[in-house]
Design a protein around this motif. Structure first.
Motif, PDB file in Angstrom:
ATOM      1  N   TYR A 161       1.172  -1.141   0.199  1.00 23.27           N
ATOM      2  CA  TYR A 161       0.011   0.147  -0.299  1.00 23.27           C
ATOM      3  C   TYR A 161       0.865   1.106   0.163  1.00 23.27           C
ATOM      4  O   TYR A 161       0.656   2.578   0.273  1.00 23.27           O
ATOM      5  N   ASP A 201      -6.163  -5.242  -6.225  1.00 22.50           N
ATOM      6  CA  ASP A 201      -6.195  -3.713  -5.310  1.00 22.50           C
ATOM      7  C   ASP A 201      -5.226  -2.263  -6.021  1.00 22.50           C
ATOM      8  O   ASP A 201      -4.186  -2.843  -6.186  1.00 22.50           O
ATOM      9  N   VAL A 211      -4.728   1.578  -5.210  1.00 23.42           N
ATOM     10  CA  VAL A 211      -4.299   2.382  -4.207  1.00 23.42           C
ATOM     11  C   VAL A 211      -4.313   3.865  -4.735  1.00 23.42           C
ATOM     12  O   VAL A 211      -3.052   4.152  -5.352  1.00 23.42           O
ATOM     13  N   ASP A 251      -8.548   1.298  -3.106  1.00 27.17           N
ATOM     14  CA  ASP A 251      -8.676   1.195  -1.600  1.00 27.17           C
ATOM     15  C   ASP A 251      -8.860   2.688  -1.219  1.00 27.17           C
ATOM     16  O   ASP A 251      -8.611   3.880  -1.761  1.00 27.17           O
TER      17      ASP A 251
END
Length: 581
Positions: A144, A179, A181, A244
């Motif tokens: 992340y 996923d 970010v 995210d």
């Protein structure tokens, strides 16, 4: 080949490509853009120097062979020969599986993860949701704090390995979700501010200045994130993206960035003739996220539903710290509200926040499959002091009850890797920062955070210690041993039942009927002709279902269907799924 970069604040931009340098020209059609041609092929290293500054990686780099601080490399996506024709796999009816490449296997690579995909097929999973893959410092981390939002972390195998992974997943019939970010970039290796106004002090987030979505220069910044999202879906044949913490995307423009993104993704889906979808992580409980654009929403296809998780977690564990406080007063009532209304906080007062929170979900407009339900996620495990899973505290019977509530609920279910066999390994917070000062700051910050809640410093795993990551790797010998094998068999049975029973695929929240007794610790609900009952207490429970003709579809412990009195007698810490007799 053609090179281009957006650098509106520069007076000169120089391309360094292989052993040559050349000045780029201003693009007269696009303010702030610089372009030029140079000899290059797949793998050629290059970078840009702004004015008299150092050579920097391309903000739109497709590959960072030497990590975030190194030169970029050209990627020719046409070189990869896709083996598997893929028509796509949409979200309705899905069962997702959140997977962290660096700990799914001890090797921690995409190729090693691909070798374990048959396990997911046998489990009944439809889509793999990969945690972030963008380059970040060092070898191991959650992902992340990535940079270079078009590139794949090189220690995982780089771009070619991701294509091999997707090809193998599609060969097995599995969709792949990534996923991504967009709300911040990592503090190390982030050179975007040197190129242009990618961030703004108009808004602030937990990571500092916000991504610039509405200040001057934001047209190009929005284009940067839109382009990255579409590239993952197009160039790597992904089926969807998980976004995210979208509540940290601060945008005051009339057309919110998320609406613009969903519009672009839907257009790409039409172009490539396969379904594509976006799943938001959001703390807002705002139904506009998943309401169609034609009905005034942003048009995202689904969102994580933390309210369901929090209600279930407090019912199982009795924990009441932090955000669990709002749910712990009456967890069975909270669970009933989420199963029938989607959100628990729908405008109600939140003690944790000290204010009202959320907005009601219109069940006539939003199908339940647009909400993801789960018992555990990377956040809910990894953000605990010691990264402990539910399996560290609950009996196999209670884990089976949790799985039953999740896999028979009207939401789209999602598992976190290893959950399906009650993995005994923790999943802890780990980093591999190469900057010693940043590494120490992260270490101190982690320990300080939990010291405020009574944890001793030596009890908090050191994020920078390689052993912290090693402890978090799945132990693939566990599924063959008890009690893990029994839990795994239960997950397989429930997922198969979900697919076989049409009532369990009904996305209408209004059709869910609930009964419970918080004191006796039992909870039951009805979906069409299917009844689900769990007993979270240690003692047997007598549950009046009013069902006189029934058959047992699945049971954790031996149990008889209700007799003429309509009463189900359910053993302690056990669960059952019943159908019409």
């Amino acid at each position: 080949m053609q090179f281009e970069v957006w650098a509106p604040q520069a007076d000169r931009v120089t391309l360094h490509c292989a052993d040559t340098t050349r000045a780029l020209d201003r693009d007269t059609r696009r303010p702030g853009w610089w372009t030029g041609e140079a000899e290059a092929a797949d793998g050629t290293r290059y970078g840009y120097a702004l004015d008299d500054g150092p050579v920097l990686p391309d903000p739109r780099s497709r590959r960072q062979p030497d990590g975030p601080d190194g030169l970029s490399a050209v990627v020719d996506h046409e070189r990869y020969a896709w083996r598997v024709p893929w028509a796509g796999r949409g979200l309705p009816g899905a069962v997702l599986y959140e997977l962290h490449v660096g700990t799914y296997t001890r090797e921690g690579t995409l190729d090693a993860a691909a070798e374990r995909l048959e396990h997911l097929v046998e489990l009944g999973i439809t889509h793999v949701e990969l945690m972030p893959l963008c380059p970040f410092p060092g070898t191991h981390g959650w992902g992340y704090e990535g940079v270079s939002l078009w590139a794949v972390h090189e220690p995982y195998g780089g771009p070619e390995a991701l294509k091999r992974f997707v090809d193998r997943a599609h060969e097995l019939g599995l969709g792949v979700v990534l996923d991504v970010v967009h709300n911040h970039l990592g503090p190390s290796g982030n050179y975007l501010p040197m190129f242009g106004p990618y961030f703004t002090d108009r808004h602030h987030t937990p990571w500092g200045m916000a991504v610039n979505l509405d200040a001057p220069g934001s047209d190009e910044v929005r284009g940067y994130f839109l382009g990255s999202a579409l590239a993952w879906l197009r160039d790597y044949r992904l089926d969807g993206l998980r976004l995210d913490a979208v509540h940290a995307l601060k945008d005051t423009r009339a057309c919110h960035f998320l609406e613009e993104l969903s519009t672009a993704v839907d257009a790409l889906a039409e172009e490539v003739e396969r379904p594509l979808f976006l799943i938001a992580e959001s703390d807002l409980n705002d139904p506009r996220l998943i309401t169609r654009r034609t009905q005034g929403g942003y048009g995202l296809h689904a969102q994580w539903n933390d309210d369901f998780h929090h209600a279930l977690h407090t019912a199982l564990t009795g924990e009441s710290q932090g955000y669990y406080e709002d749910f712990a007063r009456a967890p069975f009532e909270a669970l009933e509200k989420t199963l029938t209304g989607g959100y628990f906080h729908d405008g109600t007062y939140s003690t944790f926040r000290g204010r009202g929170h959320g907005r009601p979900l219109d069940r006539t407009r939003v199908s339940a499959h647009r909400l993801l339900g789960y018992t555990q996620t990377h956040d809910q495990i990894g953000n605990r002091a010691q990264g402990d899973r539910l399996a560290a505290h609950l009996s196999p019977g209670l884990l089976a009850c949790a799985a039953t509530l999740m896999l028979t609920a009207p939401f789209t279910p999602m598992l976190f890797m290893g959950e399906e066999w009650a993995a005994g390994t923790p999943w802890q917070f780990f980093t591999d920062h190469t900057d010693p000062e940043l590494a120490e700051a992260v270490r101190r910050g982690r320990r300080r955070e939990f010291a405020e809640h009574g944890w001793a410093e030596e009890e908090i795993p050191d994020p920078q210690d390689p052993a912290t990551r090693d402890r978090s790797c799945l132990d693939w010998s566990e599924p063959a041993r008890e009690p893990h094998a029994r839990v795994l068999a239960w997950y397989r049975e429930l997922i198969a039942l979900r697919r076989a029973q049409p009532d369990l695929s009904d996305p209408d929240l209004a059709e869910v009927r609930v009964a419970h007794d918080e004191a006796a610790r039992w909870f039951a609900f009805r979906r069409g002709d299917v009844r689900v009952a769990v007993n979270l207490g240690p003692e047997p429970a007598a549950i009046q279902l009013g069902l006189h003709r029934a058959r047992v579809l699945a049971a954790w412990e031996p149990v008889e269907a209700p007799g003429r009195d309509g009463v189900l007698r359910l053993p302690g810490e056990s669960c059952v799924v019943l159908g019409q007799g």
